[in-house]
Motif scaffolding. Structure first.
Motif, mmCIF file in Angstrom:
data_model
loop_
_atom_site.group_PDB
_atom_site.id
_atom_site.type_symbol
_atom_site.label_atom_id
_atom_site.label_comp_id
_atom_site.label_asym_id
_atom_site.label_seq_id
_atom_site.Cartn_x
_atom_site.Cartn_y
_atom_site.Cartn_z
ATOM 1 N N ALA A 213 0.462 -1.407 0.285
ATOM 2 C CA ALA A 213 -0.126 -0.188 -0.114
ATOM 3 C C ALA A 213 1.164 1.238 0.112
ATOM 4 O O ALA A 213 2.540 0.826 0.411
ATOM 5 N N VAL A 214 0.430 2.461 -0.030
ATOM 6 C CA VAL A 214 0.708 3.395 -0.488
ATOM 7 C C VAL A 214 0.529 5.021 -0.452
ATOM 8 O O VAL A 214 -0.527 4.982 -0.686
ATOM 9 N N GLY A 215 1.187 5.782 0.348
ATOM 10 C CA GLY A 215 0.606 6.930 1.163
ATOM 11 C C GLY A 215 0.618 6.391 2.639
ATOM 12 O O GLY A 215 1.150 6.631 3.112
ATOM 13 N N GLY A 216 0.453 8.711 3.060
ATOM 14 C CA GLY A 216 0.546 8.067 4.248
ATOM 15 C C GLY A 216 0.881 10.162 4.796
ATOM 16 O O GLY A 216 1.056 10.891 3.457
ATOM 17 N N PRO A 217 0.281 10.280 6.169
ATOM 18 C CA PRO A 217 0.594 11.970 6.284
ATOM 19 C C PRO A 217 1.255 12.267 6.254
ATOM 20 O O PRO A 217 1.284 13.782 5.484
ATOM 21 N N TYR B 133 -1.760 -7.258 -7.862
ATOM 22 C CA TYR B 133 -2.488 -8.427 -6.427
ATOM 23 C C TYR B 133 -1.925 -7.257 -5.732
ATOM 24 O O TYR B 133 -0.419 -6.989 -5.035
ATOM 25 N N GLU B 134 -2.916 -6.795 -4.938
ATOM 26 C CA GLU B 134 -2.688 -6.607 -3.256
ATOM 27 C C GLU B 134 -4.158 -6.275 -3.124
ATOM 28 O O GLU B 134 -4.565 -6.301 -2.756
ATOM 29 N N PRO B 135 -3.131 -5.474 -1.229
ATOM 30 C CA PRO B 135 -4.974 -6.154 -0.654
ATOM 31 C C PRO B 135 -5.709 -4.346 -0.602
ATOM 32 O O PRO B 135 -5.141 -3.206 -1.373
ATOM 33 N N VAL B 136 -6.701 -4.760 -0.731
ATOM 34 C CA VAL B 136 -7.786 -3.174 -1.072
ATOM 35 C C VAL B 136 -7.160 -2.089 0.636
ATOM 36 O O VAL B 136 -8.011 -0.823 -0.196
ATOM 37 N N HIS B 137 -7.148 -2.503 1.672
ATOM 38 C CA HIS B 137 -6.311 -1.564 2.532
ATOM 39 C C HIS B 137 -5.712 -0.753 1.858
ATOM 40 O O HIS B 137 -4.649 -1.115 1.750
ATOM 41 N N GLY B 138 -5.676 0.967 2.635
ATOM 42 C CA GLY B 138 -4.573 0.840 2.211
ATOM 43 C C GLY B 138 -3.144 1.563 3.578
ATOM 44 O O GLY B 138 -3.281 0.200 4.254
ATOM 45 N N THR B 139 -2.790 1.871 3.968
ATOM 46 C CA THR B 139 -1.582 2.004 4.951
ATOM 47 C C THR B 139 -1.805 2.243 6.396
ATOM 48 O O THR B 139 -0.741 2.028 6.745
ATOM 49 N N ALA B 140 -2.690 2.542 6.607
ATOM 50 C CA ALA B 140 -3.154 2.412 8.091
ATOM 51 C C ALA B 140 -2.731 2.917 9.224
ATOM 52 O O ALA B 140 -1.417 2.540 9.194
ATOM 53 N N PRO B 141 -1.915 4.376 8.611
ATOM 54 C CA PRO B 141 -1.284 5.289 9.868
ATOM 55 C C PRO B 141 -1.325 5.137 11.215
ATOM 56 O O PRO B 141 -0.686 4.804 12.154
ATOM 57 N N ASP B 142 -2.518 4.676 11.709
ATOM 58 C CA ASP B 142 -3.319 4.312 13.135
ATOM 59 C C ASP B 142 -2.694 3.273 13.300
ATOM 60 O O ASP B 142 -2.562 3.452 14.456
ATOM 61 N N ILE B 143 -2.066 2.059 12.712
ATOM 62 C CA ILE B 143 -1.810 1.001 13.692
ATOM 63 C C ILE B 143 -0.607 1.067 12.661
ATOM 64 O O ILE B 143 0.290 -0.333 13.165
ATOM 65 N N ALA C 225 -1.158 -5.291 12.572
ATOM 66 C CA ALA C 225 -1.979 -5.213 10.677
ATOM 67 C C ALA C 225 -2.260 -6.828 11.202
ATOM 68 O O ALA C 225 -1.603 -7.835 11.270
ATOM 69 N N ASN C 226 -3.396 -7.151 10.136
ATOM 70 C CA ASN C 226 -4.311 -8.152 9.596
ATOM 71 C C ASN C 226 -3.312 -8.638 8.464
ATOM 72 O O ASN C 226 -3.643 -7.516 7.928
ATOM 73 N N PRO C 227 -3.240 -9.139 7.629
ATOM 74 C CA PRO C 227 -1.925 -9.774 6.437
ATOM 75 C C PRO C 227 -2.714 -10.299 6.189
ATOM 76 O O PRO C 227 -2.611 -11.063 4.731
HETATM 77 P P1 NAD Z 1 -6.777 2.468 5.690
HETATM 78 O O1 NAD Z 1 -7.032 1.195 4.384
HETATM 79 O O2 NAD Z 1 -5.021 2.490 5.334
HETATM 80 O O3 NAD Z 1 -7.039 2.083 6.414
HETATM 81 C C1 NAD Z 1 -9.429 1.871 7.196
HETATM 82 C C2 NAD Z 1 -8.602 1.735 8.922
HETATM 83 O O4 NAD Z 1 -8.959 0.224 8.239
HETATM 84 C C3 NAD Z 1 -8.006 2.044 9.369
HETATM 85 O O5 NAD Z 1 -8.932 2.487 11.389
HETATM 86 C C4 NAD Z 1 -7.141 0.899 9.774
HETATM 87 O O6 NAD Z 1 -6.292 0.590 10.894
HETATM 88 C C5 NAD Z 1 -7.890 -0.243 8.827
HETATM 89 N N1 NAD Z 1 -7.106 -1.195 9.348
HETATM 90 C C6 NAD Z 1 -6.377 -0.797 7.540
HETATM 91 N N2 NAD Z 1 -6.118 -2.061 6.895
HETATM 92 C C7 NAD Z 1 -5.429 -3.099 8.136
HETATM 93 C C8 NAD Z 1 -5.158 -4.139 8.366
HETATM 94 N N3 NAD Z 1 -4.110 -4.751 6.963
HETATM 95 N N4 NAD Z 1 -4.955 -4.712 9.363
HETATM 96 C C9 NAD Z 1 -6.212 -4.350 10.782
HETATM 97 N N5 NAD Z 1 -6.501 -3.098 10.306
HETATM 98 C C10 NAD Z 1 -6.672 -2.392 9.305
HETATM 99 O O7 NAD Z 1 -7.348 3.505 4.618
HETATM 100 P P2 NAD Z 1 -7.027 5.361 5.066
HETATM 101 O O8 NAD Z 1 -6.649 5.399 6.737
HETATM 102 O O9 NAD Z 1 -8.049 6.235 4.583
HETATM 103 O O10 NAD Z 1 -5.873 5.805 4.491
HETATM 104 C C11 NAD Z 1 -4.849 5.223 5.092
HETATM 105 C C12 NAD Z 1 -3.568 6.295 3.622
HETATM 106 O O11 NAD Z 1 -3.319 4.726 2.910
HETATM 107 C C13 NAD Z 1 -3.777 7.142 2.783
HETATM 108 O O12 NAD Z 1 -2.440 7.928 2.489
HETATM 109 C C14 NAD Z 1 -4.033 6.930 1.576
HETATM 110 O O13 NAD Z 1 -3.938 7.355 0.679
HETATM 111 C C15 NAD Z 1 -3.523 5.942 1.548
HETATM 112 N N6 NAD Z 1 -4.213 4.502 1.014
HETATM 113 C C16 NAD Z 1 -3.384 3.559 0.025
HETATM 114 C C17 NAD Z 1 -4.541 2.357 -0.852
HETATM 115 C C18 NAD Z 1 -3.096 2.222 -2.133
HETATM 116 O O14 NAD Z 1 -1.945 1.819 -1.454
HETATM 117 N N7 NAD Z 1 -3.592 1.403 -2.968
HETATM 118 C C19 NAD Z 1 -5.474 2.358 -0.806
HETATM 119 C C20 NAD Z 1 -6.225 3.155 0.235
HETATM 120 C C21 NAD Z 1 -5.889 4.018 0.923
#
Ligand code: NAD
Length: 361
Positions: free
Chosen positions: A74-78, A277-287, A293-295
């Motif tokens: 995943a890419v990105g972050g504050p 191939y990539e997970p739908v989620h982003g970089t989850a800066p909070d964790i 993180a869930n792999p």
């Molecule tokens: P996010 O998917 O990173 O997080 C959303 C929520 O889901 C958060 O509470 C996070 O802790 C949780 N989460 C995400 N992945 C997890 C995991 N593997 N295990 C457990 N919890 C998980 O979305 P966001 O917060 O809107 O974005 C954060 C950054 O990621 C931003 O910079 C955004 O631009 C970037 N982003 C990148 C991609 C990509 O690379 N394809 C996709 C979405 C967001």
């Protein structure tokens, strides 16, 4: 023994934590199935900007060009939120999609039986959900010309976007829909707004024209608004959905909540020369950086790589079975924790899945 070259681009944040777990799983498959995987890592996104000044450095692009598939984190972050447009981490991902003409985005949404209660929907609705949304990724409203804003002398303005599709663009993604449905339960739902949009009328015409070539797949059409409702009322009626870019963007996110957590959702972008191939989620800066993180989304993305890039469907199934079993044994990462389950970190979850997978060979 064949060797598959895999470009590994972990990116930023939790991407760096979950991607090695997916690699670990593919290495296990390699040993079990006696297939060679060669992994080469490269920088992308914010990490690449910091080290080399751009989100998709030439060396990374060259590596991807020379690989059979790309495993992306995943890419990105504050840290990079204020960077100028061309220096933003997500440009790296968009450039890869464009470079390789990845016109079809596949997102499965499956409700694991033991995670039914993690879904915001009722058990009776969500139980048994196992569907795939295929979204057209490179055409339609997000790319159509003309686009822009005009400002009038009276202070008012007018904004324009254009939804445009050629029959060729529709045909290639529709074919993908039929092919994917063939590998699943052989039911394809094509989603459009043929009652109001001429683009959708062409869409429907092209899909109908292809249908006789796939007599083993049952095709039906559904309007996008109706599909949005049906997804939360009776998701089990769907097998494979194919739709254009904008509808797919919205419907695939809606389907995502059926699975319970972002950490469980894999995806594939395919169609072009090298699939990603990539997970739908982003970089989850909070964790990020905490090892929690869930792999599983990354690991299930690796399973998709086995199914769609290396034609190893039985091994893809083994990976999915290993994930299911570990969940059945009561192990969870914090995002999907439930009462009575054992909470583990990212690496431990990866290890548990690897151990289970080894037992399946
Ligand atoms: P996010 O998917 O990173 O997080 C959303 C929520 O889901 C958060 O509470 C996070 O802790 C949780 N989460 C995400 N992945 C997890 C995991 N593997 N295990 C457990 N919890 C998980 O979305 P966001 O917060 O809107 O974005 C954060 C950054 O990621 C931003 O910079 C955004 O631009 C970037 N982003 C990148 C991609 C990509 O690379 N394809 C996709 C979405 C967001």
């Amino acid at each position: 023994m064949p060797t598959w070259r895999i470009a590994v681009l972990p990116g930023d944040g939790v991407g760096v934590e979950v991607t090695p777990e997916a690699v670990k799983v593919l290495k296990t498959v390699g040993r079990g199935a006696r297939v060679g995987f060669e992994f080469t890592e490269a920088l992308v996104g914010g990490a690449a900007i910091d080290a080399l000044g751009e989100p998709l450095p030439p060396a990374t692009l060259t590596l991807c060009e020379q690989s059979h598939a790309i495993l992306f984190g995943a890419v990105g972050g504050p840290r990079w939120d204020r960077a100028p447009h061309e220096k933003r981490p997500e440009r790296g991902l968009l450039a890869l999609r464009k470079e390789f003409d990845l016109y079809a985005n596949l997102r499965p949404a499956r409700c694991f039986p033991m995670l039914v209660d993690a879904s915001p929907l009722k058990r009776s609705v969500v139980e048994g959900t196992d569907l795939m949304v295929i979204r057209e990724l490179t055409g339609g409203l997000y790319f159509g010309e003309p686009r822009g804003v005009e400002h009038f002398a009276d202070g008012g303005s007018r904004a324009v976007n254009t939804m445009a599709y050629t029959s060729r663009e529709i045909e290639r993604v529709a074919r993908m829909g039929f092919e994917v449905a063939r590998k699943r339960r052989r039911r394809l739902t094509s989603v459009d707004k043929a009652n109001v949009l001429v683009c959708s009328q062409l869409w429907r015409e092209v899909v109908d024209r292809l249908a006789p070539e796939y007599p083993d797949v049952t095709l039906d059409h559904m309007l996008a608004d109706n599909c949005a409702m049906a997804l939360v009322m009776r998701p089990t009626q769907f097998d494979t959905i194919v739709t254009e870019n904008t509808f797919g963007d919205i419907l695939s996110d809606e389907a995502a909540i059926l699975a319970g957590s972002m950490g469980m959702l894999p995806s594939a972008s395919i169609g072009g020369r090298v699939a990603l191939y990539e997970p739908v989620h982003g970089t989850a800066p909070d964790i990020a950086g905490k090892g929690i993180a869930n792999p599983i989304a990354a690991i299930l993305s690796a399973a998709m790589l086995l199914r769609y890039s290396t034609d190893m469907p039985a091994d893809a199934e083994r990976v999915e079975t290993a994930v299911t079993r570990v969940l059945e044994h009561g192990y969870r990462t914090a995002d999907v924790r439930q009462e009575g389950t054992k909470v583990v970190g990212t690496v431990e979850m990866g290890d548990l899945i690897v151990r289970e997978l080894e037992g399946l060979y």
